[in-house]
Design a protein around this motif. Sequence first.
Motif, mmCIF file in Angstrom:
data_model
loop_
_atom_site.group_PDB
_atom_site.id
_atom_site.type_symbol
_atom_site.label_atom_id
_atom_site.label_comp_id
_atom_site.label_asym_id
_atom_site.label_seq_id
_atom_site.Cartn_x
_atom_site.Cartn_y
_atom_site.Cartn_z
ATOM 1 N N ARG A 60 -9.668 5.916 -10.875
ATOM 2 C CA ARG A 60 -9.486 7.358 -10.688
ATOM 3 C C ARG A 60 -9.087 7.698 -9.247
ATOM 4 N NH1 ARG A 60 -10.675 11.837 -13.885
ATOM 5 N NH2 ARG A 60 -10.035 13.711 -12.750
ATOM 6 N N VAL A 61 -9.749 7.096 -8.280
ATOM 7 C CA VAL A 61 -9.456 7.404 -6.885
ATOM 8 C C VAL A 61 -8.038 6.979 -6.527
ATOM 9 C CG1 VAL A 61 -10.432 5.213 -6.063
ATOM 10 C CG2 VAL A 61 -10.265 7.159 -4.506
ATOM 11 N N VAL A 62 -7.562 5.881 -7.097
ATOM 12 C CA VAL A 62 -6.191 5.440 -6.859
ATOM 13 C C VAL A 62 -5.211 6.452 -7.448
ATOM 14 C CG1 VAL A 62 -4.498 3.622 -7.287
ATOM 15 C CG2 VAL A 62 -6.879 3.023 -6.819
ATOM 16 N N ALA A 63 -5.502 6.900 -8.667
ATOM 17 C CA ALA A 63 -4.642 7.892 -9.318
ATOM 18 C C ALA A 63 -4.572 9.179 -8.494
ATOM 19 C CB ALA A 63 -5.155 8.193 -10.725
ATOM 20 N N GLU A 64 -5.699 9.608 -7.973
ATOM 21 C CA GLU A 64 -5.724 10.833 -7.170
ATOM 22 C C GLU A 64 -4.872 10.681 -5.916
ATOM 23 O OE1 GLU A 64 -10.188 12.385 -8.464
ATOM 24 O OE2 GLU A 64 -9.910 11.256 -6.607
ATOM 25 N N GLU A 65 -5.002 9.544 -5.249
ATOM 26 C CA GLU A 65 -4.243 9.327 -4.020
ATOM 27 C C GLU A 65 -2.748 9.205 -4.307
ATOM 28 O OE1 GLU A 65 -5.806 6.085 -1.776
ATOM 29 O OE2 GLU A 65 -7.802 6.989 -1.567
ATOM 30 N N MET A 66 -2.389 8.510 -5.379
ATOM 31 C CA MET A 66 -0.977 8.360 -5.719
ATOM 32 C C MET A 66 -0.364 9.696 -6.130
ATOM 33 S SD MET A 66 -0.882 4.676 -7.707
ATOM 34 C CE MET A 66 0.913 4.715 -7.892
ATOM 35 N N ALA A 67 -1.106 10.460 -6.917
ATOM 36 C CA ALA A 67 -0.600 11.761 -7.355
ATOM 37 C C ALA A 67 -0.354 12.681 -6.168
ATOM 38 C CB ALA A 67 -1.583 12.410 -8.324
ATOM 39 N N GLU A 68 -1.258 12.654 -5.196
ATOM 40 C CA GLU A 68 -1.094 13.495 -4.011
ATOM 41 C C GLU A 68 0.057 13.000 -3.145
ATOM 42 O OE1 GLU A 68 -3.640 15.077 -0.117
ATOM 43 O OE2 GLU A 68 -4.578 13.742 -1.595
ATOM 44 N N TYR A 69 0.116 11.694 -2.938
ATOM 45 C CA TYR A 69 1.137 11.123 -2.053
ATOM 46 C C TYR A 69 2.545 11.359 -2.598
ATOM 47 C CZ TYR A 69 3.622 7.703 0.819
ATOM 48 O OH TYR A 69 4.513 7.100 1.682
ATOM 49 N N TYR A 70 2.713 11.169 -3.918
ATOM 50 C CA TYR A 70 4.037 11.319 -4.527
ATOM 51 C C TYR A 70 4.272 12.717 -5.097
ATOM 52 C CZ TYR A 70 4.413 6.295 -3.943
ATOM 53 O OH TYR A 70 4.471 5.038 -3.403
ATOM 54 N N LYS A 71 3.295 13.600 -4.902
ATOM 55 C CA LYS A 71 3.427 14.992 -5.345
ATOM 56 C C LYS A 71 3.828 15.093 -6.817
ATOM 57 C CE LYS A 71 4.536 16.805 -0.723
ATOM 58 N NZ LYS A 71 4.101 15.576 -0.039
ATOM 59 N N LEU A 72 3.095 14.354 -7.634
ATOM 60 C CA LEU A 72 3.400 14.305 -9.061
ATOM 61 C C LEU A 72 3.090 15.644 -9.730
ATOM 62 C CD1 LEU A 72 2.045 10.757 -9.938
ATOM 63 C CD2 LEU A 72 4.410 11.443 -9.490
ATOM 64 N N LYS A 73 3.946 16.020 -10.672
ATOM 65 C CA LYS A 73 3.821 17.310 -11.352
ATOM 66 C C LYS A 73 3.938 17.123 -12.861
ATOM 67 C CE LYS A 73 6.012 19.863 -7.543
ATOM 68 N NZ LYS A 73 6.133 18.667 -6.671
ATOM 69 N N PRO A 74 3.361 18.035 -13.637
ATOM 70 C CA PRO A 74 3.510 17.982 -15.092
ATOM 71 C C PRO A 74 4.985 17.921 -15.487
ATOM 72 C CG PRO A 74 1.908 19.650 -14.478
ATOM 73 C CD PRO A 74 2.549 19.187 -13.202
ATOM 74 N N GLY A 75 5.293 17.089 -16.469
ATOM 75 C CA GLY A 75 6.666 16.945 -16.926
ATOM 76 C C GLY A 75 7.429 15.826 -16.253
ATOM 77 N N GLN A 76 6.926 15.336 -15.124
ATOM 78 C CA GLN A 76 7.574 14.203 -14.487
ATOM 79 C C GLN A 76 7.233 12.916 -15.231
ATOM 80 O OE1 GLN A 76 6.361 14.640 -10.280
ATOM 81 N NE2 GLN A 76 8.488 15.254 -9.851
ATOM 82 N N LYS A 77 8.067 11.884 -15.013
ATOM 83 C CA LYS A 77 7.921 10.620 -15.740
ATOM 84 C C LYS A 77 7.523 9.499 -14.789
ATOM 85 C CE LYS A 77 10.871 9.520 -18.874
ATOM 86 N NZ LYS A 77 12.141 9.163 -19.548
ATOM 87 N N VAL A 78 6.533 8.699 -15.234
ATOM 88 C CA VAL A 78 6.012 7.595 -14.433
ATOM 89 C C VAL A 78 6.041 6.322 -15.265
ATOM 90 C CG1 VAL A 78 3.979 6.667 -13.273
ATOM 91 C CG2 VAL A 78 4.541 9.095 -13.045
ATOM 92 N N LEU A 79 6.480 5.228 -14.656
ATOM 93 C CA LEU A 79 6.509 3.921 -15.318
ATOM 94 C C LEU A 79 5.621 2.949 -14.570
ATOM 95 C CD1 LEU A 79 7.699 1.883 -17.381
ATOM 96 C CD2 LEU A 79 9.527 1.448 -15.715
ATOM 97 N N ASP A 80 4.733 2.268 -15.302
ATOM 98 C CA ASP A 80 3.877 1.212 -14.763
ATOM 99 C C ASP A 80 4.422 -0.126 -15.247
ATOM 100 O OD1 ASP A 80 1.854 -0.677 -14.271
ATOM 101 O OD2 ASP A 80 0.252 0.777 -14.570
ATOM 102 N N VAL A 81 4.897 -0.956 -14.318
ATOM 103 C CA VAL A 81 5.461 -2.264 -14.634
ATOM 104 C C VAL A 81 4.367 -3.310 -14.463
ATOM 105 C CG1 VAL A 81 7.238 -3.958 -14.056
ATOM 106 C CG2 VAL A 81 7.730 -1.502 -13.869
ATOM 107 N N GLY A 82 3.850 -3.797 -15.597
ATOM 108 C CA GLY A 82 2.681 -4.672 -15.580
ATOM 109 C C GLY A 82 1.424 -3.840 -15.727
ATOM 110 N N CYS A 83 1.408 -3.008 -16.759
ATOM 111 C CA CYS A 83 0.377 -1.975 -16.905
ATOM 112 C C CYS A 83 -0.979 -2.500 -17.354
ATOM 113 C CB CYS A 83 0.855 -0.915 -17.895
ATOM 114 S SG CYS A 83 1.158 -1.546 -19.577
ATOM 115 N N GLY A 84 -1.036 -3.748 -17.851
ATOM 116 C CA GLY A 84 -2.309 -4.259 -18.345
ATOM 117 C C GLY A 84 -2.868 -3.376 -19.448
#
Length: 220
Positions: A60-84
Amino acid sequence: MTYVDFISKLHKKTHRNYIERVVSDSKADCAVVAKQFGKDYWDGDRKYGYGGYAYDGRWRVVAEEMAEYYKLKPGQKVLDVGCGKGFLLYELTQVVPGLIVEGIDISQYAIDNSKEEVRQYLRYGLAQDLLYEDKSFDLVYSIGALHNLYIFDLKRAVEHIQRVSKGNSYIMVESYRNEQEKANLLYWQLTCESFFSTEEWQWLYKEWGYTGDYSYIFFE
C-alpha cells in the motif's frame, strides 16, 4: 533517467542468512525448481523462493508513493511487467479509484492465485514481447523481474517498456555496489540471470534508449 526509490524499505525488512542458503541445500537444484515459477517458488519451502507470498497490505505504501509521484488519475492506464500475484496493482486501484490496470507475468500459478479483485486484468505474457501498441500506458513499471532475463531478452524488454509508455516508466532490479553485496547476491538469488553493478545497469539503459525512472535493491 531519474533514480527513484520506492522499494528498499520493504526489502530491508527481511532477514537473510546468506551462507546457509548456499550450504544447507543444493542451491543449483533449488534454482532449477525456482525457475519454473510455480507453486514451489511462490508458496513452497523458502529454499525455492518466497516461502509463501500472501497478501498482507505491505504494498500500500508503495502504491501511495507511486500514485503521488506519477500524479496518477482515474481513467489512466498502468501496466505491471512481471506482476506476480498483482498485489501492487490492487493497491493502486484502491489508492486511485478508476485507474485502469493490466499486468503480465510468466507465472500462470501466480496469475491463478492472484488478488481476486484484479485477477481479470492479469495474463500470461513475456516482458521481452509486450503485445501493446506504442504509447499505450500512462505508466509502465517492472519491479524485481527484469534481472531474471538473459541480456538479449533484457534488451528487448527495456525497449518494449520504453515503447509502450507515454513517458512515465519505472524499473527496479537487483544489483550491487561492492564486492560484499555482489557475493550476497550470488549466494541468495535463485532466478537472476543478469548480474550487473549499478554503473553497468545505467550504461545499458542509456545504450538501449531508456529514459524512464529506475532503482535497485541490494543484498547488504
